[in-house]
Scaffold this motif. Structure first.
Motif, mmCIF file in Angstrom:
data_model
loop_
_atom_site.group_PDB
_atom_site.id
_atom_site.type_symbol
_atom_site.label_atom_id
_atom_site.label_comp_id
_atom_site.label_asym_id
_atom_site.label_seq_id
_atom_site.Cartn_x
_atom_site.Cartn_y
_atom_site.Cartn_z
ATOM 1 N N MET A 243 0.825 -1.208 0.000
ATOM 2 C CA MET A 243 0.000 0.000 0.000
ATOM 3 C C MET A 243 0.856 1.253 0.000
ATOM 4 O O MET A 243 2.016 1.221 0.411
ATOM 5 C CB MET A 243 -0.880 0.063 1.254
ATOM 6 N N ASN A 244 0.276 2.347 -0.441
ATOM 7 C CA ASN A 244 0.892 3.653 -0.271
ATOM 8 C C ASN A 244 0.978 3.926 1.240
ATOM 9 O O ASN A 244 0.057 3.592 1.982
ATOM 10 C CB ASN A 244 0.018 4.704 -0.962
ATOM 11 N N ALA A 245 2.067 4.524 1.707
ATOM 12 C CA ALA A 245 2.272 4.720 3.141
ATOM 13 C C ALA A 245 1.194 5.622 3.744
ATOM 14 O O ALA A 245 0.710 5.366 4.848
ATOM 15 C CB ALA A 245 3.655 5.298 3.417
ATOM 16 N N SER B 207 -5.707 3.989 6.954
ATOM 17 C CA SER B 207 -6.546 2.816 7.199
ATOM 18 C C SER B 207 -6.253 2.202 8.571
ATOM 19 O O SER B 207 -7.162 1.703 9.234
ATOM 20 C CB SER B 207 -6.361 1.778 6.101
ATOM 21 N N LEU B 208 -4.999 2.235 8.994
ATOM 22 C CA LEU B 208 -4.654 1.678 10.311
ATOM 23 C C LEU B 208 -5.201 2.526 11.455
ATOM 24 O O LEU B 208 -5.451 2.021 12.545
ATOM 25 C CB LEU B 208 -3.138 1.551 10.451
ATOM 26 N N GLU B 209 -5.387 3.812 11.190
ATOM 27 C CA GLU B 209 -5.921 4.703 12.228
ATOM 28 C C GLU B 209 -7.331 4.282 12.662
ATOM 29 O O GLU B 209 -7.706 4.431 13.817
ATOM 30 C CB GLU B 209 -5.952 6.141 11.702
ATOM 31 N N PHE B 210 -8.095 3.708 11.713
ATOM 32 C CA PHE B 210 -9.472 3.324 12.004
ATOM 33 C C PHE B 210 -9.654 1.824 12.193
ATOM 34 O O PHE B 210 -10.779 1.341 12.252
ATOM 35 C CB PHE B 210 -10.402 3.826 10.898
ATOM 36 N N THR B 211 -8.556 1.090 12.283
ATOM 37 C CA THR B 211 -8.627 -0.336 12.559
ATOM 38 C C THR B 211 -8.576 -0.539 14.068
ATOM 39 O O THR B 211 -7.633 -0.091 14.716
ATOM 40 C CB THR B 211 -7.454 -1.085 11.888
ATOM 41 N N PRO B 212 -9.571 -1.199 14.650
ATOM 42 C CA PRO B 212 -9.665 -1.267 16.118
ATOM 43 C C PRO B 212 -8.824 -2.382 16.751
ATOM 44 O O PRO B 212 -9.322 -3.170 17.538
ATOM 45 C CB PRO B 212 -11.152 -1.500 16.351
#
Length: 116
Positions: free
Chosen positions: A26-28, A34-39
């Protein structure tokens, strides 16, 4: 290409690998968003390692991709929990080593075109 390594983090490698597989290639900037909203606990930790790898190379997050995100098993802390009738049950507290490599996006595209 730059990389960042986080060692001895108190996180199960199998749980961290689920998140690491999602961000590979993925693009950084997109990966961090996306990781910010992964619980998950792993998502927050891997996001910090990606940000560190980008900063280590002096890049901008928009211009690099996550070349590889690898989670290796570290040492396991072994504890015991007391149970009924004087027995004890072992408890495993696994640790992980997280390695993230980022590279410029344009170089990766050129390499793929040359390989074809």
């Amino acid at each position: 290409m730059s990389k960042a390594l986080l060692r001895y983090i108190r996180l199960s490698p199998t749980k961290a690998r689920l998140v690491a597989r999602e961000v590979q290639g993925m693009n950084a900037e997109l990966a961090l968003a996306s990781l910010e909203f992964t619980p998950n606990k792993a998502a927050k930790i891997i996001a910090k390692v990606i940000a560190s790898a980008v900063a280590n190379g002096g890049y901008e997050p928009q211009s690099v991709i996550v070349k590889s995100c690898r989670v290796d098993a570290g040492p396991v802390l072994r504890r015991f929990m007391p149970r009924a009738r004087g027995r004890a049950t072992p408890i495993r507290k696994p640790t992980s080593h997280i390695l993230v490599e980022v590279a410029m996006a344009s170089k990766e595209k050129k390499m793929k075109k040359e390989g074809k």
